[in-house]
Design an enzyme around this catalytic site. Structure first.
Site, PDB file in Angstrom:
ATOM      1  N   TYR A   1       0.883  -1.183   0.000  1.00 15.57           N
ATOM      2  CA  TYR A   1       0.000   0.000   0.000  1.00 15.57           C
ATOM      3  C   TYR A   1       0.915   1.225   0.000  1.00 15.57           C
ATOM      4  O   TYR A   1       1.724   1.390   0.921  1.00 15.57           O
ATOM      5  CB  TYR A   1      -0.852   0.044   1.268  1.00 15.57           C
ATOM      6  CG  TYR A   1      -1.921  -1.016   1.381  1.00 15.57           C
ATOM      7  CD1 TYR A   1      -1.604  -2.346   1.675  1.00 15.57           C
ATOM      8  CD2 TYR A   1      -3.265  -0.689   1.210  1.00 15.57           C
ATOM      9  CE1 TYR A   1      -2.593  -3.314   1.792  1.00 15.57           C
ATOM     10  CE2 TYR A   1      -4.262  -1.658   1.338  1.00 15.57           C
ATOM     11  CZ  TYR A   1      -3.905  -2.965   1.628  1.00 15.57           C
ATOM     12  OH  TYR A   1      -4.901  -3.917   1.740  1.00 15.57           O
TER      13      TYR A   1
ATOM     14  N   LYS B   1     -12.238  -5.134   3.510  1.00 14.24           N
ATOM     15  CA  LYS B   1     -13.250  -5.577   4.470  1.00 14.24           C
ATOM     16  C   LYS B   1     -14.579  -5.990   3.846  1.00 14.24           C
ATOM     17  O   LYS B   1     -15.367  -6.686   4.491  1.00 14.24           O
ATOM     18  CB  LYS B   1     -13.532  -4.439   5.477  1.00 14.24           C
ATOM     19  CG  LYS B   1     -12.393  -4.201   6.428  1.00 14.24           C
ATOM     20  CD  LYS B   1     -12.101  -5.444   7.271  1.00 14.24           C
ATOM     21  CE  LYS B   1     -10.731  -5.376   7.908  1.00 14.24           C
ATOM     22  NZ  LYS B   1     -10.159  -6.703   8.111  1.00 14.24           N
TER      23      LYS B   1
ATOM     24  N   TYR C   1      -6.760  -5.138  10.433  1.00 18.86           N
ATOM     25  CA  TYR C   1      -6.603  -5.650   9.062  1.00 18.86           C
ATOM     26  C   TYR C   1      -6.760  -7.167   9.044  1.00 18.86           C
ATOM     27  O   TYR C   1      -7.477  -7.711   8.196  1.00 18.86           O
ATOM     28  CB  TYR C   1      -5.222  -5.275   8.513  1.00 18.86           C
ATOM     29  CG  TYR C   1      -5.089  -5.507   7.021  1.00 18.86           C
ATOM     30  CD1 TYR C   1      -4.925  -6.789   6.501  1.00 18.86           C
ATOM     31  CD2 TYR C   1      -5.141  -4.447   6.117  1.00 18.86           C
ATOM     32  CE1 TYR C   1      -4.827  -7.009   5.131  1.00 18.86           C
ATOM     33  CE2 TYR C   1      -5.019  -4.656   4.754  1.00 18.86           C
ATOM     34  CZ  TYR C   1      -4.868  -5.949   4.279  1.00 18.86           C
ATOM     35  OH  TYR C   1      -4.767  -6.165   2.921  1.00 18.86           O
TER      36      TYR C   1
HETATM   37  P1  FAS Z   1     -22.748  -8.834  -4.130  1.00 19.21           P
HETATM   38  O1  FAS Z   1     -22.992  -7.479  -4.718  1.00 19.21           O
HETATM   39  O2  FAS Z   1     -21.476  -9.541  -4.411  1.00 19.21           O
HETATM   40  O3  FAS Z   1     -23.926  -9.834  -4.580  1.00 19.21           O
HETATM   41  C1  FAS Z   1     -25.263  -9.384  -4.677  1.00 19.21           C
HETATM   42  C2  FAS Z   1     -25.962 -10.239  -5.725  1.00 19.21           C
HETATM   43  O4  FAS Z   1     -27.332  -9.826  -5.789  1.00 19.21           O
HETATM   44  C3  FAS Z   1     -25.354 -10.031  -7.108  1.00 19.21           C
HETATM   45  O5  FAS Z   1     -25.031 -11.270  -7.698  1.00 19.21           O
HETATM   46  C4  FAS Z   1     -26.452  -9.301  -7.867  1.00 19.21           C
HETATM   47  O6  FAS Z   1     -26.487  -9.665  -9.249  1.00 19.21           O
HETATM   48  C5  FAS Z   1     -27.707  -9.767  -7.146  1.00 19.21           C
HETATM   49  N1  FAS Z   1     -28.834  -8.854  -7.311  1.00 19.21           N
HETATM   50  C6  FAS Z   1     -28.818  -7.500  -7.352  1.00 19.21           C
HETATM   51  N2  FAS Z   1     -30.067  -7.031  -7.561  1.00 19.21           N
HETATM   52  C7  FAS Z   1     -30.896  -8.110  -7.650  1.00 19.21           C
HETATM   53  C8  FAS Z   1     -32.291  -8.291  -7.869  1.00 19.21           C
HETATM   54  N3  FAS Z   1     -33.092  -7.247  -8.082  1.00 19.21           N
HETATM   55  N4  FAS Z   1     -32.786  -9.547  -7.900  1.00 19.21           N
HETATM   56  C9  FAS Z   1     -31.975 -10.630  -7.704  1.00 19.21           C
HETATM   57  N5  FAS Z   1     -30.641 -10.536  -7.507  1.00 19.21           N
HETATM   58  C10 FAS Z   1     -30.115  -9.280  -7.480  1.00 19.21           C
HETATM   59  N6  FAS Z   1     -14.239  -5.844  -1.339  1.00 19.21           N
HETATM   60  C11 FAS Z   1     -12.985  -6.068  -0.889  1.00 19.21           C
HETATM   61  O7  FAS Z   1     -12.824  -6.541   0.243  1.00 19.21           O
HETATM   62  N7  FAS Z   1     -11.902  -5.797  -1.693  1.00 19.21           N
HETATM   63  C12 FAS Z   1     -12.040  -5.294  -2.959  1.00 19.21           C
HETATM   64  O8  FAS Z   1     -11.068  -5.057  -3.650  1.00 19.21           O
HETATM   65  C13 FAS Z   1     -13.325  -5.059  -3.464  1.00 19.21           C
HETATM   66  N8  FAS Z   1     -13.499  -4.594  -4.733  1.00 19.21           N
HETATM   67  C14 FAS Z   1     -14.765  -4.357  -5.179  1.00 19.21           C
HETATM   68  C15 FAS Z   1     -14.987  -3.879  -6.483  1.00 19.21           C
HETATM   69  C16 FAS Z   1     -16.277  -3.609  -6.939  1.00 19.21           C
HETATM   70  C17 FAS Z   1     -16.493  -3.088  -8.348  1.00 19.21           C
HETATM   71  C18 FAS Z   1     -17.383  -3.818  -6.080  1.00 19.21           C
HETATM   72  C19 FAS Z   1     -18.794  -3.483  -6.533  1.00 19.21           C
HETATM   73  C20 FAS Z   1     -17.186  -4.315  -4.802  1.00 19.21           C
HETATM   74  C21 FAS Z   1     -15.874  -4.597  -4.344  1.00 19.21           C
HETATM   75  N9  FAS Z   1     -15.651  -5.121  -3.067  1.00 19.21           N
HETATM   76  C22 FAS Z   1     -14.407  -5.353  -2.600  1.00 19.21           C
HETATM   77  C23 FAS Z   1     -16.744  -5.424  -2.183  1.00 19.21           C
HETATM   78  C24 FAS Z   1     -17.325  -6.753  -2.590  1.00 19.21           C
HETATM   79  O9  FAS Z   1     -16.356  -7.763  -2.491  1.00 19.21           O
HETATM   80  C25 FAS Z   1     -18.525  -7.013  -1.722  1.00 19.21           C
HETATM   81  O10 FAS Z   1     -18.220  -6.761  -0.367  1.00 19.21           O
HETATM   82  C26 FAS Z   1     -19.071  -8.422  -1.868  1.00 19.21           C
HETATM   83  O11 FAS Z   1     -19.315  -8.642  -3.224  1.00 19.21           O
HETATM   84  C27 FAS Z   1     -20.315  -8.506  -1.018  1.00 19.21           C
HETATM   85  O12 FAS Z   1     -20.991  -9.676  -1.336  1.00 19.21           O
HETATM   86  P2  FAS Z   1     -22.592  -9.690  -1.383  1.00 19.21           P
HETATM   87  O13 FAS Z   1     -23.116  -9.041  -0.181  1.00 19.21           O
HETATM   88  O14 FAS Z   1     -22.965 -11.084  -1.733  1.00 19.21           O
HETATM   89  O15 FAS Z   1     -22.979  -8.681  -2.573  1.00 19.21           O
HETATM   90  C1  PHB Z   2      -7.479  -6.985  -3.979  1.00 17.76           C
HETATM   91  O1  PHB Z   2      -6.570  -7.831  -4.133  1.00 17.76           O
HETATM   92  O2  PHB Z   2      -8.411  -6.842  -4.800  1.00 17.76           O
HETATM   93  C2  PHB Z   2      -7.433  -6.078  -2.779  1.00 17.76           C
HETATM   94  C3  PHB Z   2      -6.552  -6.365  -1.758  1.00 17.76           C
HETATM   95  C4  PHB Z   2      -6.521  -5.548  -0.634  1.00 17.76           C
HETATM   96  C5  PHB Z   2      -7.356  -4.443  -0.578  1.00 17.76           C
HETATM   97  C6  PHB Z   2      -8.254  -4.165  -1.621  1.00 17.76           C
HETATM   98  C7  PHB Z   2      -8.285  -4.990  -2.727  1.00 17.76           C
HETATM   99  O3  PHB Z   2      -7.311  -3.620   0.507  1.00 17.76           O
END
Ligand code: FAS
Ligand code: PHB
Length: 387
Positions: free
Chosen positions: A199, A294, A380
């Site tokens: 980082y 997280k 972390y």
């Molecule tokens: P999700 O969003 O994964 O899953 C929700 C599901 O509900 C999806 O499959 C969606 O299609 C479905 N859904 C939505 N609307 C619906 C409807 N009307 N009807 C039926 N289904 C529907 N977290 C990290 O820790 N590190 C990261 O680097 C990181 N990068 C991310 C990047 C992006 C672009 C995003 C958006 C999130 C990121 N996150 C990251 C956070 C991510 O990992 C979430 O915390 C994780 O996907 C949460 O899981 P769910 O709660 O299952 O939600």
């Molecule tokens: C990742 O590998 O996507 C990643 C790892 C650590 C972070 C965020 C994203 O804090």
């Protein structure tokens, strides 16, 4: 159709909840708007806390993780002229695992197949009904275009930030913070140039070196919220990463970029996480900026609590755990919301000389004080489930 629990969303939260319930003898049906292939290909999180790994293993979905995941002892924090290693195992006795969310989702999907439970992928017009009654139900149009209805005892809203479930929480208190920057995320076919995640604070903006395997690296660059990905050629990405991650005689290996996208940053918490027989888990209830790794871990922690609460209620009638669910889950949500906000505001460039000095002072303290480093490590590497 009748079932005990209708789960909306087949992301990590929905899939893990359904598998934990199946292990507990509780029937659940999932309704998901996207295709299975789309859900399993979505590139998101990469870090699992040890408590997340333990929960996945206890659910019987940890085998491939243990084989293909990478156990990490800690991270590097760096700023110009300095790169400091934090060994979480030395500091707090536990590390983290590098294992992409795509892989977690595939493992959970395979477990659900083995459970033989029903998942409707490609559903549309998903709507929740009578969440305050003893028989809530969900209506939707399945991928063949046929209208369906599933009657249940409980609805679990695992439908992420943009799903419909949160709208059914009456008088919800929503607290939100938008950040004045975003991340440009990059996936590249190149071996990581580091043993632990880096980082990096830099006057031109934050950068991170993460990874997915011994052959695939993941990088992030701080950019403006409205950044046009078309402005970022591969050469420009590598040049900016090399500048912001530069350190002594260390060199960043480059390779083929296979995915790049701009990711928004926000903090968001919905209170409560329950309305009658509707329970929210994961991103449907809260969003954290990804800096603290997280998001996925919070979704897993919510589901660990919710699965135990629903199992107890549906098998014994006891409402003790479901009545405590929202408050218990929100305690960890706010701890992780604070930590993600702190990591984000400490490491990102705000374009203000006063802020620069505050941030550099914080980084120097972390590198010199074991007490400060323990605080970073504890948050972390993740607090025990049930914190
Ligand atoms: P999700 O969003 O994964 O899953 C929700 C599901 O509900 C999806 O499959 C969606 O299609 C479905 N859904 C939505 N609307 C619906 C409807 N009307 N009807 C039926 N289904 C529907 N977290 C990290 O820790 N590190 C990261 O680097 C990181 N990068 C991310 C990047 C992006 C672009 C995003 C958006 C999130 C990121 N996150 C990251 C956070 C991510 O990992 C979430 O915390 C994780 O996907 C949460 O899981 P769910 O709660 O299952 O939600
Ligand atoms: C990742 O590998 O996507 C990643 C790892 C650590 C972070 C965020 C994203 O804090």
């Amino acid at each position: 159709m009748h079932t005990q629990v209708v789960i909306i969303g087949a992301g990590p939260a929905g899939l893990l909840l359904s598998h934990l319930l199946a292990n507990d003898g509780v029937d659940a049906v999932i309704v998901e708007s996207r295709s299975r292939a789309y859900v399993e290909k979505r590139i998101r999180a990469g870090i699992l806390e040890s408590s997340s790994v333990e929960l996945l293993e206890s659910a019987g979905v940890g085998e491939r993780l243990r084989k293909e995941g990478m156990e990490h002892r800690g991270i590097y924090l760096q700023w110009p002229g300095h790169r400091h290693k934090f060994d979480f195992v030395d500091l707090v006795g536990r590390g983290v695992w590098v294992y992409g969310q795509t892989e977690v989702t595939k493992d959970l999907g395979a477990a659900r197949d083995a459970d033989g439970q029903v998942t409707f992928y490609g559903a549309s017009d998903v709507a929740l009904h009578d969440v305050d009654s003893e028989n809530p139900y969900v209506t939707f149009v399945d991928e063949s275009g046929t209208g369906d209805r599933i009657d249940s005892q409980v609805i679990a809203g695992c439908d992420g930030f943009h799903g419909p479930s949160r709208a059914s929480i009456d008088d919800a208190t929503v607290m939100e913070r938008e950040y004045p920057f975003a991340w440009l995320g990059v996936l590249a076919d190149v071996a990581p140039s580091t043993d632990e995640l880096i980082y990096a604070w830099h006057p031109d903006g934050f950068a991170m070196h993460s990874m997915r395997s011994h052959d695939v690296s993941r990088f992030y660059l701080q950019v403006d919220p409205g950044e046009d990905i078309g402005e970022w050629s591969d050469d420009r990405i590598w040049s900016e990463l090399r500048k912001r991650l530069a350190h002594d005689d260390w060199d960043l290996q480059i390779g083929d970029i296979t995915e790049k996208s701009v990711l928004p940053m926000r903090s968001f918490v919905c209170t409560p996480m329950r309305q009658g027989r509707l329970f929210l888990a994961g991103d449907s209830a809260h969003i954290v900026p990804p800096t603290g790794a997280k998001g996925l871990n919070l979704a897993i922690a919510d589901v660990g609590l919710l699965a135990a609460a629903l199992g107890s209620y549906l098998k014994t009638g006891s409402t003790e755990l479901i009545d405590a669910y929202s408050d218990t889950a929100l305690r960890r949500v706010w701890r992780c919301t604070h930590f993600s906000w702190w990591m984000t505001t400490t490491l990102h460039q705000h374009g203000d000389a006063f802020d620069d000095q505050l941030q550099l002072s914080q980084l120097r303290l972390l590198a010199s004080s074991k007490a400060a480093a323990k605080g970073l490590a504890e948050n972390y590497a993740g607090l025990p489930i049930g914190y």
